[in-house]
Design an enzyme around this catalytic site. Sequence first.
Site, short mmCIF file in Angstrom:
data_model
loop_
_atom_site.label_atom_id
_atom_site.label_comp_id
_atom_site.label_asym_id
_atom_site.label_seq_id
_atom_site.Cartn_x
_atom_site.Cartn_y
_atom_site.Cartn_z
CD GLU A 136 -3.44 -0.54 1.62
OE1 GLU A 136 -3.65 0.67 1.80
OE2 GLU A 136 -4.25 -1.41 1.91
CG HIS B 171 -2.47 -3.66 8.12
ND1 HIS B 171 -2.70 -4.97 7.78
CD2 HIS B 171 -3.43 -2.95 7.50
CE1 HIS B 171 -3.76 -5.04 6.99
NE2 HIS B 171 -4.21 -3.82 6.80
#
Lengths: 443, 443
Positions: free
Chosen positions: A49, A272
């Site tokens: 990402e 995360h």
Amino acid sequence: MTNMDSVSVRVFSLNCWGIRYLSKYCPQRYAMIGEMLCKEQHDIVLLQEVWSEKDYLFLKKKLASCHPHSHYFRSGVIGSGLAIFSKHRIRDTFLYRYSLNGYPYMAHHGDWFGGKAVGMAILNLGSLTANVYVTHLHAEYSREKDSYLPHRVVQAWELQQFIRHTSTGADVVILGGDLNMHPQDLGNRLLRAYNGLQDSYLETAKFDGCENGMTLIVDNPFISKKELVPFEKGIRIDYILFKGSSKADVHCDSMSTTKGSVPNHPFPYSDHEALTAELRLEPRTPAETGSDRQSKNKDSATGKLAELVDIVTEARTEVKVGLHCAERMRYTAARTGVMGLALLFLELVIAAVPYLALGAEQPFPRTSFYLLAVLCFAMLLTTSMLYIFYTMELKSLQEAEDQMRLGIGSLQEKLKGFRLAQLHNPSRMPPEVQEPGAFEPEE
Amino acid sequence: MTNMDSVSVRVFSLNCWGIRYLSKYCPQRYAMIGEMLCKEQHDIVLLQEVWSEKDYLFLKKKLASCHPHSHYFRSGVIGSGLAIFSKHRIRDTFLYRYSLNGYPYMAHHGDWFGGKAVGMAILNLGSLTANVYVTHLHAEYSREKDSYLPHRVVQAWELQQFIRHTSTGADVVILGGDLNMHPQDLGNRLLRAYNGLQDSYLETAKFDGCENGMTLIVDNPFISKKELVPFEKGIRIDYILFKGSSKADVHCDSMSTTKGSVPNHPFPYSDHEALTAELRLEPRTPAETGSDRQSKNKDSATGKLAELVDIVTEARTEVKVGLHCAERMRYTAARTGVMGLALLFLELVIAAVPYLALGAEQPFPRTSFYLLAVLCFAMLLTTSMLYIFYTMELKSLQEAEDQMRLGIGSLQEKLKGFRLAQLHNPSRMPPEVQEPGAFEPEE
């Protein structure tokens, strides 16, 4: 093969949640990530990402001295979001784009727009050749009604196919990334069982991090509790997997995750948690290769092979479900399109009436006439695009299903040969099944 | 390793020109192809442009007894057009979709709509494992002004990457298909030099077929002379390439092509000529491996490696040209889009005049107003789609260029080590460069 000593390799993986202007504190978090990577000096850094190339270039500049080698995997409109930084020279890179990745009209989920892929980098670790993979699979938005499951299973299938077929020459295989799958999910079992990949969280001698190795936790301020229901505490969906070969054994000495916050900083690196695994690679002497392993694992190999057949069969069933669903959707699109066409035709007929029967009044108010025509055209355009999209989805699902069918056939063949060999000569195995958990046809 | 005798393998490749309702005599030609394949009983049949699944299923049924194993590679909207039929069991298949394949708005060229890809099938030939590849690259419509050249070079690059990385475990590599490249074209040299693939036409002991092995000839009634200018007699763009390994030598005993007509039939199988190569695979005993080859090829290895660096550099330059072109096109699309937006804005302002200055006349005739608005919207829609498309093209070109840059670096490193080794100890080579023409980093 100059150095036969063991090599210690520290691997880092993080989903950076790097959507510029949308992800919270994006530039600040990249600055934090860059600083931490500089300090920690991991051997291999696998990022997901990293949607903006500018952010990649920022990190590249920041890490120029500690991680002189890097690669940003480009694909799709936005990019794959995948990047690798390495202390060791990257000899070669390659990219595989998954054939399926959600639906373009699910724009709020956004997965389709990122060119989801698996990136490969080949590098030398000491005397060993390592194939390092980084990937990010389609997100799971609802555990109960996961309409993306067939897509994710196909991605997991393509991932295992890509790793299996490209890593035959590798001494060590390392895979890091956000798999968006729980540890016991179908795609995860498929990946681990087919390739014999080991999970560093399960194999580590020492662990420091979140409970159950979770990487999406409720303590992370960027996570809303709603997202995690029904897993109140969190889930484990990021992994560092590894695999040795006949030339090297791999052990996980220690493994850690961040815990939802970073000391001296107001927020964590990402939504995360970050993973760090310390792997020890032990080159094998040619003498070690073969015999010891063969005898050690003999008993469990048949069982593992049979289990693998079950897993692939389960995956195939899931893909078939996806096939039926895509077929139904395509049928609906076609039917709606035909309705739009019929409506347009009807309208044209009605509009033609005054011209045919001279003197008759135009029966339609002008504005409604145009509006209806525009509606019909929009309907036709949308349904044709959907029809094309579902056709492509069907082709990809069929291709995966076919590959799986072939795979199951080969595995069953192997299992048969294996059982026959056990029957006739229980002390000797056919050579192709010496290594359970690594059923490459190339072996 | 039960059988150390040589194995003879007959490989067939044909671009079937199978566009239903558009290609001439399509059903009749498929019937002819099916009959011929039944009679000839090749070991491996590699077909391209089998665009309709119905035609594949027709062949599958027809060849059920002589070629019980087959796979149809599905991808894209129409499919990849690739199919493989085999006498030998297919153990595993995999598909790689090229990241670039022409432009959707060049609909009359049609390449974009077929999901161009390379299909892989793994099968056993005697005691040997063969990786068999079938592919079809983007067509060349004009030799002088070939705007697709960067796309084809990237396809050739991805093809060589895919073969190189997936064939490490293979004893034999066979590639058949319509490469749409002349023998000395950049992509072709790249493919052959990087992977050490050999051209069966150049290597064959016996040849029977068209002059210079041509596969697109003027004598074929489906070919118009215009298409071939300036190559009046024809061109060679279909190939069967092969490669051995440390476990097997491969020789081409004979090779043939059809000659533009089929005895007792009014027309040929396709607009391309069909290729048949008879390969002899000779398993090597472990003793043979290594020393003899090493000494035999020592002298030419440095030269070949240096040549490879040149070829990849040339390919990189071509991709850079494509990058500049795509950037320019994207810029033009953006500029046109902005103009459309400005026009729409202007129109809205003019339309708003009567509402702002009450009583003023609507300055626009109604019809022209709507027409202009539709035009602006169409302009905006088209340019945004083009912008997205060019962005994807740019990403793919950049990815290939990056991979090439890395590749050149690794090759140069190897060359340096190689020259140093020659300097210090001219009789001994570093192990990684023992096999010229096969510079896999995995070696």
